[in-house]
Enzyme design. Structure first.
Site, PDB file in Angstrom:
ATOM      1  CD  GLN A  27      -2.580  -1.090   2.687  1.00 30.85           C
ATOM      2  OE1 GLN A  27      -1.968  -1.453   3.685  1.00 30.85           O
ATOM      3  NE2 GLN A  27      -3.841  -0.691   2.736  1.00 30.85           N
ATOM      4  CE1 TYR A  54       4.866  -9.703   8.280  1.00 24.78           C
ATOM      5  CE2 TYR A  54       5.916  -7.707   9.086  1.00 24.78           C
ATOM      6  CZ  TYR A  54       5.189  -8.858   9.314  1.00 24.78           C
ATOM      7  OH  TYR A  54       4.765  -9.151  10.584  1.00 24.78           O
ATOM      8  CD  GLN A 181       6.293  -9.281  16.280  1.00 23.39           C
ATOM      9  OE1 GLN A 181       5.824  -9.309  15.144  1.00 23.39           O
ATOM     10  NE2 GLN A 181       7.485  -8.788  16.537  1.00 23.39           N
ATOM     11  CD1 TRP A 210       1.774 -10.052  16.617  1.00 19.67           C
ATOM     12  CD2 TRP A 210      -0.016  -9.774  15.314  1.00 19.67           C
ATOM     13  NE1 TRP A 210       1.233 -11.283  16.356  1.00 19.67           N
ATOM     14  CE2 TRP A 210       0.140 -11.158  15.558  1.00 19.67           C
ATOM     15  CE3 TRP A 210      -1.075  -9.360  14.501  1.00 19.67           C
ATOM     16  CZ2 TRP A 210      -0.720 -12.132  15.036  1.00 19.67           C
ATOM     17  CZ3 TRP A 210      -1.940 -10.322  13.974  1.00 19.67           C
ATOM     18  CH2 TRP A 210      -1.755 -11.689  14.241  1.00 19.67           C
ATOM     19  CG  LEU A 213      -5.547   0.463  15.718  1.00 20.81           C
ATOM     20  CD1 LEU A 213      -5.348   1.566  14.685  1.00 20.81           C
ATOM     21  CD2 LEU A 213      -6.361   0.972  16.907  1.00 20.81           C
ATOM     22  CE  LYS A 221      -9.654   1.829   8.124  1.00 23.67           C
ATOM     23  NZ  LYS A 221      -8.462   2.518   7.625  1.00 23.67           N
ATOM     24  N   GLY A 283       0.674   0.064  12.939  1.00 20.73           N
ATOM     25  CA  GLY A 283       0.808   0.019  11.483  1.00 20.73           C
ATOM     26  C   GLY A 283       0.061   1.213  10.930  1.00 20.73           C
ATOM     27  CD  GLU A 292      -7.252   8.891  14.957  1.00 18.71           C
ATOM     28  OE1 GLU A 292      -7.308   9.022  13.721  1.00 18.71           O
ATOM     29  OE2 GLU A 292      -8.102   8.258  15.613  1.00 18.71           O
TER      30      GLU A 292
END
Ligand code: NDP
Length: 316
Positions: A27, A54, A181, A210, A213, A221, A283, A292
């Site tokens: 992205q 990744y 982790q 990790w 959110l 959202k 992230g 934010e």
């Protein structure tokens, strides 16, 4: 920024850190990656996470370039990589897993992509049932003695496997794992709060957690569908939609609003309240998101015992 010890080790990591999963190389391009790393550094972040897998190694390449271009002194930041899944879409048998061969090769490749001489933290990204734990512990110990890795740890290992790694290290006088982790957020708590509970005191285990959110779901959202360009809109991450339980999110939104926090700040501050958490890895695809989210650090006092209880009631 607050800095916390990684378990009982002497390494001090920023309580909020920054990771590259899904974002870097998919992205986020090189320019945006540099801007995000720069923003994180400006807010006191000293720990950056990546993995061989990744974006097939591209995330490490972009992170390494950003840190280099920003001329961050090597002794001022920490960087981690992870080994297990391999760095290509169709790995050969020796290009994945936790064998001595792949653990060693993946470390060498991560050092090149990240443009560093050593990894501060190196994780076994998942347990490997086809490699004896002792072989992996020996491989990690060798990398540490060679100066290529400073601290090693596990990611999403069952507590029993972590115990076995500690037992091998203790018996053979090898470097033991320092940290785990795991996923940790308002919707995913069991492993950190229950399964691992005895390990913090027994082994001084630290946590780099990790998805605070739940991949963005806890921002609220997704309440009215899937925004274009968001993580859950990516065709290759459709599986995430089934994994994340969105039904409980509306119960949390009023609690955040009553405290004057955005849902993202509330979710991140809640993770930080757990004293076993050494660092919460964020992230982001946009600078505004990071700006934010970093404000969560100033809001910790608002999450008192009464709020924690309110959360537990809302989630039951
Ligand atoms: P989060 O759960 O915080 O999700 C981050 C994503 O949520 C962002 O990329 C962005 O996605 C969205 N987002 C973030 N902030 C906001 C905001 N304020 N408002 C709206 N949307 C927002 O963390 P990650 O899942 O990215 O995990 C963090 C790091 O943890 C990873 O980068 C990786 O380094 C590590 N990790 C480790 C794993 C392991 O197995 N060891 C597994 C997964 C992650 P978008 O803009 O696309 O919607």
């Amino acid at each position: 920024m607050e800095y916390r010890r990684l378990g009982t080790s002497g390494l001090k990591l920023s309580a909020l850190s920054f990771g590259t999963w899904v974002t870097f190389g998919r992205q986020v391009d090189a320019t945006c990656a540099r801007a995000l790393v720069s923003c994180a550094i400006d807010h006191g972040v000293n720990y950056f996470d990546s993995s061989e897998t990744y974006s097939a190694g591209m995330a490490e390449t972009l992170l390494g370039s950003a840190l280099k271009q920003l001329e961050i002194p090597r002794d001022a930041f920490c960087v981690s990589s992870k080994v297990f899944f391999g760095a290509c879409s169709d790995p050969k048998p020796t290009q994945r897993g936790l064998s001595r061969k792949h653990v060693t090769e993946a470390c060498h490749q991560a050092l090149k992509r990240l443009q560093v001489d050593y990894l501060d933290c190196y994780f076994c990204h998942r347990p490997d049932p086809e490699t004896p734990i002792a072989e992996t512990v020996w491989a990690m110990d060798t990398l540490i003695r060679q100066g290529k890795v400073l601290y090693w740890g596990t990611s999403e290992w069952p507590a029993a496997a972590i115990r076995e790694a500690y037992a091998v290290a203790s018996r053979e006088h090898l470097h033991a794992p320092t940290m785990e982790q795991p996923q940790y957020n308002l919707l995913h708590r069991q492993r950190v709060e229950a399964e691992y509970a005895p390990l913090y005191d027994s082994f001084g285990m630290g946590l780099t957690t990790w998805s605070p959110l739940a991949s963005g779901v806890l921002t609220g959202k997704y309440a009215r569908g899937i925004p274009e360009g968001s993580r859950l809109s990516l065709t290759s991450y459709k599986w995430l939609q089934e994994r994340v339980d969105m039904t409980r999110v509306p119960k949390l939104l009023p609690i955040a609003a009553d405290l004057g926090l955005s849902p993202a700040q509330f979710a991140i501050a809640w993770c930080l309240k757990n004293p076993h958490v050494s660092t919460v890895m964020l992230g982001a695809t946009k600078r505004d998101q990071l700006e934010e989210n970093f404000k969560a650090l100033d809001m910790l006092d608002k999450i008192d015992d009464a709020v924690l209880k309110q959360v537990n009631v809302a989630l039951t």
